[in-house]
Design a protein around this motif. Structure first.
Motif, PDB file in Angstrom:
ATOM      1  N   ASN A 123      39.626  36.816  46.763  1.00 21.97           N
ATOM      2  CA  ASN A 123      39.337  36.947  45.335  1.00 21.97           C
ATOM      3  C   ASN A 123      37.997  37.621  45.043  1.00 21.97           C
TER       4      ASN A 123
ATOM      5  N   LYS B  46      35.390  40.619  44.537  1.00 25.06           N
ATOM      6  CA  LYS B  46      35.665  41.920  43.927  1.00 25.06           C
ATOM      7  C   LYS B  46      35.810  43.011  44.979  1.00 25.06           C
TER       8      LYS B  46
ATOM      9  N   VAL C  75      39.231  42.684  46.335  1.00 19.45           N
ATOM     10  CA  VAL C  75      40.252  43.056  45.353  1.00 19.45           C
ATOM     11  C   VAL C  75      40.352  44.575  45.264  1.00 19.45           C
TER      12      VAL C  75
ATOM     13  N   LEU D 185      44.808  41.481  46.933  1.00 15.20           N
ATOM     14  CA  LEU D 185      45.782  40.775  46.093  1.00 15.20           C
ATOM     15  C   LEU D 185      47.056  41.586  45.858  1.00 15.20           C
TER      16      LEU D 185
END
Length: 659
Positions: A184, A186, A189, A194
């Motif tokens: 999770n 940044k 991501v 994800l």
């Protein structure tokens, strides 16, 4: 036509894959506590005013576990983004040194790029033996943001610090973006942690078999590399999103061959957010379960059924015959009666391929490399690419082009690169990072020269990318080398001891899992206790024992192999990568010429055109390593079955033949 995004990402100066070491601004770092007035100062820690003699400095501090009992965690920065941070907690010694303790200095380095950050806690009043709550004094820093899949060295010193030795040091390894707690963040991501591609596949028969693959694209990527790989074939296509919600592609492959049943499907997104570090997705499938019968061959079903009935009858007869006349020994490929549900033999569907990189430390070590190559071919169904066995092509295209060709072949397939570490590998890596230049006798005698240094300059920048980890294997022979010989960038991956871990290495080459629920795959004849029972394994063991015996009788064998004075200067001409790869940019653009005249016969001298290569990695010249001592030649050696004669100059004569 779309421009290749991979090329644009390499040429774009705005793409930065390694974030610098930063201190979170909110909440502000504060070291004051009850009974202590403290301020925070961030600088380079290079001023000499804090260095005193040992008698004028307090005792060293020591690390202690933080609340989470881990060395890293996640915090939100001033923009509200979740970022990985280091968790550092420590205590000073509760002794008389508290009376002269003026602060604490924390230095942090990122191992590969050598980025650093220095934080000082400065005390403005003298500390008592205990804090006001009658507990030992303790301090912490939980606000240094870091990068996934990187190693960090933390050096802790009380102030003033002694001039005789360093403080307390520890290394922290931050996991990659596949870690559940890291997904999770940044930075992960943006690398696709994800993203769920929901890959589906099917098989159709329209005259020739077609493998249909569908997946959902990632919202941050417009270009994808879709590849399938079976035992004897590799196919890859480039797909573009173009505002579609589902991407489809078709591969034509001979699925009726049993060697093509096991197919690996890879989806590699390319994005400006993560360049080539975007997380790829793999899935291994058995397509033969869904292959329809060929059109027009329905009449073969009765014939096939009759054939299987006949085969079953022959098998029954063979089993009855074996029970009446039992064999005293089992066949070489059979399993030694594995327990059901616990262990069993592995079925090798076809050969894998591996490129071996090594250092020519000694003529006896070269024999070990050659015998290892023969063993991998004979017992592990592995095709080996080795410079010693490809001298004709090397002489035609040159060292740099040959290495670049091998790297591109590995990058575009499921092949592997085995980095065989030894004493020379560690020394040459330190020389590339600013240490003293080293030229080995075997490199000078070999017409190929030093192949390791240019190879490291090409693969190390790619090795640290998350998408490339599975392609590189690091190993060393523990009887003649040690773990300290492994260069620091390779410490983040699994290190195999040969021949102790040769079975695990075999399964990595095949991209198979050895340990499965209720079952352990085994391969007879390659384990540590039985690999020498075959001719190639026995030759490999004899080569290792010969070099081990030589090391015991010559403790300074490596120093004897180092060329000095004039020989060293002449041998240095063999290396076209004379500028340290750790301190300079290596750029060879298409059309430029690189002189290859040094140490090459006259009939092969001249200029050779180098294909497009562009690699940029710097800042390693001041990289600090733990000073680990590696004691070579101290292992007990079994009695040798052969006699080995070492010539006085310990060299192997080789000639260059003009083809």
């Amino acid at each position: 036509m779309h421009p290749p995004l991979f090329t644009l990402l390499l040429l774009s100066p705005a793409v930065t894959m390694v974030n610098p070491l930063l201190l979170l601004q909110e909440p502000p770092l504060d070291c004051s506590q009850q009974g202590l007035n403290c301020s925070v100062k961030i600088n380079s820690c290079t001023d000499a005013g804090w260095v005193k003699s040992r008698m004028e400095t307090p005792s060293h501090p020591f690390f202690q576990p933080c609340d989470q009992d881990e060395d890293w965690g996640t915090e939100k920065n001033q923009r509200g983004d979740l970022v990985p941070v280091l968790l550092l907690c420590w205590r000073p010694q509760s002794d008389a040194g508290l009376l002269i303790l003026l602060g604490t200095e924390v230095q942090i380095w990122e191992e590969f790029t050598n980025q650093s950050l220095c934080i000082r806690y400065l005390f403005h009043n003298r500390l008592s033996t205990f804090s006001p709550d009658m507990k030992p004094w303790s301090f912490s820093i939980k606000a240094v943001s870091v990068n996934p899949a990187h190693n960090y060295v933390v050096l802790l010193n009380n102030l003033p610090k002694p001039n005789s030795q360093e403080g307390v040091k520890k290394t922290i390894s931050v996991p990659d973006c596949r870690s559940p707690r890291m997904q999770n963040c940044k930075v992960c991501v943006e690398r696709g942690s994800l993203w769920k591609p929901h890959l589906t596949w099917s098989v159709e028969n329209t005259g020739r078999n077609q493998l249909l693959i569908s997946f959902r694209p990632w919202s941050f990527s417009e270009e994808y590399k879709l590849a399938i790989n079976s035992t004897n074939s590799h196919h890859s296509h480039t797909l573009w999103k173009e505002n579609r919600t589902v991407l489809n592609d078709t591969f034509h492959i001979d699925l009726y061959s049993s060697s093509h049943c096991r197919v690996s499907i890879m989806i590699q997104p390319l994005s400006q957010l993560c360049a080539t570090d975007c997380l790829d997705h793999w899935e291994k499938v058995n397509v033969c379960d869904r292959v329809p019968p060929p059109v027009g061959f329905a009449w073969m079903l009765p014939l096939t059924l009759g054939f299987f009935i006949l085969s079953a009858g022959l098998v029954v007869c063979f089993v009855v015959s074996q029970q009446r006349h039992p064999q005293k020994a089992t066949s070489p490929g059979a399993s030694a009666n594995p327990s059901p549900g616990q262990s069993g033999p592995v079925k090798m569907s076809g050969p894998s391929r591996v490129l071996i990189l090594y250092s020519l430390d000694h003529a006896l070590y070269k024999e070990i490399v050659l015998k290892l190559s023969a063993f991998l071919r004979a017992k592990c169904a592995t095709e080996v690419t080795l410079d010693l066995l490809d001298s004709a092509e090397l002489g035609a295209v040159g060292r740099v082009q040959w290495l670049e060709m091998q790297r591109e072949r590995v990058r575009g397939s499921f092949d592997k690169i085995l980095i065989l570490c030894s004493r020379g590998v560690g020394v040459k890596w330190k020389a590339m990072c600013g240490g003293p230049r080293v030229t080995l006798r075997e490199d000078v005698h070999s017409p190929l020269g030093d192949m390791l240094s240019p190879a490291l300059s090409l693969i190390v920048p790619e090795f640290v990318r998350l998408s490339s980890f599975q392609k590189y294997l690091v190993a060393y022979f523990e009887d003649v080398s040690c773990e300290a010989d492994i260069p620091s960038p390779f410490h983040i991956t699994v290190k195999y001891k040969l021949m102790k871990h040769v079975e695990e290495l075999f399964f990595r080459l095949l991209d198979q899992e050895q340990y499965q629920p209720g079952r352990v795959k085994r391969v007879l004849g390659i384990a540590e206790d039985d690999y020498f029972q075959c001719p190639s394994g026995k030759a490999l063991r004899d080569a290792v024992e010969a070099f081990q015996a030589y090391q015991l009788s010559h403790p300074n064998w490596f120093e004897m192999e180092i060329m000095e004075s004039e020989d060293d200067e002449e041998a240095a001409k063999l290396n076209p990568f004379a500028p340290s790869v750790c301190r300079h940019h290596l750029k060879c653009h298409s059309g430029n010429n690189v002189s290859m005249n040094a140490a090459v016969p006259e009939e092969r001298r001249g200029s050779y055109s180098v294909p497009h290569v562009e690699k940029k990695f710097e800042g390693l010249s001041t990289l600090k390593h733990d000073q680990t001592t590696c004691h070579h030649g101290t292992t007990e050696v079994r009695p040798l079955q052969k006699k080995f004669t070492i010539t006085s100059d310990k060299s192997v004569n080789m000639t260059w033949e003009n083809h």
